[in-house]
Motif scaffolding. Structure first.
Motif, mmCIF file in Angstrom:
data_model
loop_
_atom_site.group_PDB
_atom_site.id
_atom_site.type_symbol
_atom_site.label_atom_id
_atom_site.label_comp_id
_atom_site.label_asym_id
_atom_site.label_seq_id
_atom_site.Cartn_x
_atom_site.Cartn_y
_atom_site.Cartn_z
ATOM 1 N N PRO A 30 0.831 -1.212 0.000
ATOM 2 C CA PRO A 30 0.000 0.000 0.000
ATOM 3 C C PRO A 30 0.864 1.260 0.000
ATOM 4 O O PRO A 30 1.924 1.291 0.631
ATOM 5 C CB PRO A 30 -0.783 -0.095 1.311
ATOM 6 C CG PRO A 30 -0.705 -1.518 1.730
ATOM 7 C CD PRO A 30 0.592 -2.038 1.189
ATOM 8 N N VAL A 31 0.408 2.278 -0.726
ATOM 9 C CA VAL A 31 1.131 3.545 -0.728
ATOM 10 C C VAL A 31 1.067 4.176 0.655
ATOM 11 O O VAL A 31 0.133 3.941 1.421
ATOM 12 C CB VAL A 31 0.582 4.531 -1.788
ATOM 13 C CG1 VAL A 31 0.736 3.974 -3.192
ATOM 14 C CG2 VAL A 31 -0.848 4.917 -1.504
ATOM 15 N N THR A 32 2.082 4.965 0.940
ATOM 16 C CA THR A 32 2.094 5.745 2.183
ATOM 17 C C THR A 32 1.918 7.206 1.791
ATOM 18 O O THR A 32 1.930 7.547 0.608
ATOM 19 C CB THR A 32 3.400 5.530 2.956
ATOM 20 O OG1 THR A 32 4.495 5.842 2.099
ATOM 21 C CG2 THR A 32 3.519 4.081 3.432
ATOM 22 N N ASN A 33 1.735 8.053 2.742
ATOM 23 C CA ASN A 33 1.435 9.472 2.496
ATOM 24 C C ASN A 33 0.133 9.632 1.707
ATOM 25 O O ASN A 33 -0.018 10.575 0.929
ATOM 26 C CB ASN A 33 2.595 10.183 1.780
ATOM 27 C CG ASN A 33 3.852 10.181 2.619
ATOM 28 O OD1 ASN A 33 3.787 10.390 3.822
ATOM 29 N ND2 ASN A 33 4.987 9.923 1.989
ATOM 30 N N ILE A 117 -6.646 -1.902 -1.879
ATOM 31 C CA ILE A 117 -5.254 -1.557 -1.626
ATOM 32 C C ILE A 117 -4.726 -0.700 -2.777
ATOM 33 O O ILE A 117 -4.556 -1.180 -3.894
ATOM 34 C CB ILE A 117 -4.394 -2.827 -1.484
ATOM 35 C CG1 ILE A 117 -4.991 -3.749 -0.410
ATOM 36 C CG2 ILE A 117 -2.944 -2.467 -1.168
ATOM 37 C CD1 ILE A 117 -4.587 -5.189 -0.545
ATOM 38 N N VAL A 118 -4.490 0.563 -2.498
ATOM 39 C CA VAL A 118 -3.893 1.460 -3.486
ATOM 40 C C VAL A 118 -2.389 1.217 -3.423
ATOM 41 O O VAL A 118 -1.749 1.523 -2.421
ATOM 42 C CB VAL A 118 -4.219 2.940 -3.186
ATOM 43 C CG1 VAL A 118 -3.595 3.840 -4.237
ATOM 44 C CG2 VAL A 118 -5.718 3.155 -3.097
ATOM 45 N N PHE A 119 -1.827 0.622 -4.499
ATOM 46 C CA PHE A 119 -0.396 0.305 -4.466
ATOM 47 C C PHE A 119 0.434 1.096 -5.471
ATOM 48 O O PHE A 119 1.654 0.970 -5.507
ATOM 49 C CB PHE A 119 -0.148 -1.204 -4.583
ATOM 50 C CG PHE A 119 -0.460 -1.822 -5.917
ATOM 51 C CD1 PHE A 119 0.547 -2.070 -6.839
ATOM 52 C CD2 PHE A 119 -1.752 -2.216 -6.230
ATOM 53 C CE1 PHE A 119 0.276 -2.668 -8.050
ATOM 54 C CE2 PHE A 119 -2.041 -2.815 -7.442
ATOM 55 C CZ PHE A 119 -1.020 -3.041 -8.361
ATOM 56 N N GLU A 120 -0.211 1.918 -6.244
ATOM 57 C CA GLU A 120 0.487 2.868 -7.123
ATOM 58 C C GLU A 120 -0.423 4.078 -7.229
ATOM 59 O O GLU A 120 -1.625 3.942 -7.448
ATOM 60 C CB GLU A 120 0.743 2.267 -8.498
ATOM 61 C CG GLU A 120 1.450 3.170 -9.472
ATOM 62 C CD GLU A 120 2.911 3.435 -9.124
ATOM 63 O OE1 GLU A 120 3.453 4.417 -9.665
ATOM 64 O OE2 GLU A 120 3.508 2.701 -8.326
ATOM 65 N N LEU A 121 0.173 5.261 -7.073
ATOM 66 C CA LEU A 121 -0.627 6.477 -7.064
ATOM 67 C C LEU A 121 0.221 7.646 -7.528
ATOM 68 O O LEU A 121 1.381 7.782 -7.124
ATOM 69 C CB LEU A 121 -1.138 6.745 -5.642
ATOM 70 C CG LEU A 121 -1.983 7.982 -5.400
ATOM 71 C CD1 LEU A 121 -3.295 7.931 -6.170
ATOM 72 C CD2 LEU A 121 -2.263 8.137 -3.904
#
Length: 178
Positions: A30-33, A117-121
């Motif tokens: 998962p992305v952070t920030n 789950i956002v894994f690229e943003l």
């Protein structure tokens, strides 16, 4: 019972059964920030892995609205090509741990939640995202964007990222947005 309500029940049940383990797919982080306020608004489905609950649906969008309790209201909408009418489901999403990590649980029906789950943003402008469901089998994948289409180089970059994460990108469906 309303056919779309039946579909929503089926989606929720399928996701709950298919995502009963509590694991993030291997290769997915998962992305952070993550900023839920910036994530709100309309997202267009650019590509997805096939699922019975989305089969035959085009012009798919997801609308996210931030609630005061840091949950999100989620409204998924798509056009059923065979029935020639719009289908819509509204649910809610809550963060799994903290609100700065792009790992949520989404419910479109009752107590059944599945991972989102956002894994690229695109962290700079929030213009595209890769989203996975839960489980080790890499079954659920969506490529989302703020616009109905994206450039071919960007699309290929995101597809390559999904492939590197373990998804079978040869099976991606590119639904029409018009």
């Amino acid at each position: 019972m309303n056919p779309f309500k039946k579909l929503t029940i089926f989606i929720a049940s399928a996701l709950a059964l298919g995502c009963s383990s509590n694991s993030i797919p291997k290769g997915v982080t998962p992305v952070t920030n993550f900023d839920a306020a910036r994530y709100t608004g309309t997202w267009y489905e650019i590509a997805r892995l096939d699922h019975s609950f989305e089969r035959g649906v085009s012009r798919v969008t997801a609308e996210y609205t931030l609630n005061p309790d840091n949950t999100l209201t989620v409204t998924n909408k798509g056009y059923s090509d065979s029935k020639q009418k719009w289908r819509q489901a509204t649910g809610k999403a809550r963060f799994v741990s903290d609100t700065s990590t792009g790992h949520l649980k989404v419910s479109l029906f009752g107590p059944f939640y599945s991972d989102y789950i956002v894994f690229e943003l695109d962290e700079k402008n929030y213009q595209y995202a890769l989203v996975s469901g839960q489980g080790p089998d890499h079954t659920y994948l969506w490529l989302l964007a703020r616009t109905p289409t994206i450039s071919e180089p960007l699309k290929q970059q995101l597809i390559d990222k999904a492939k590197a994460a373990g998804f079978d990108t040869q099976k991606l469906i590119m639904p029409q947005q018009f």
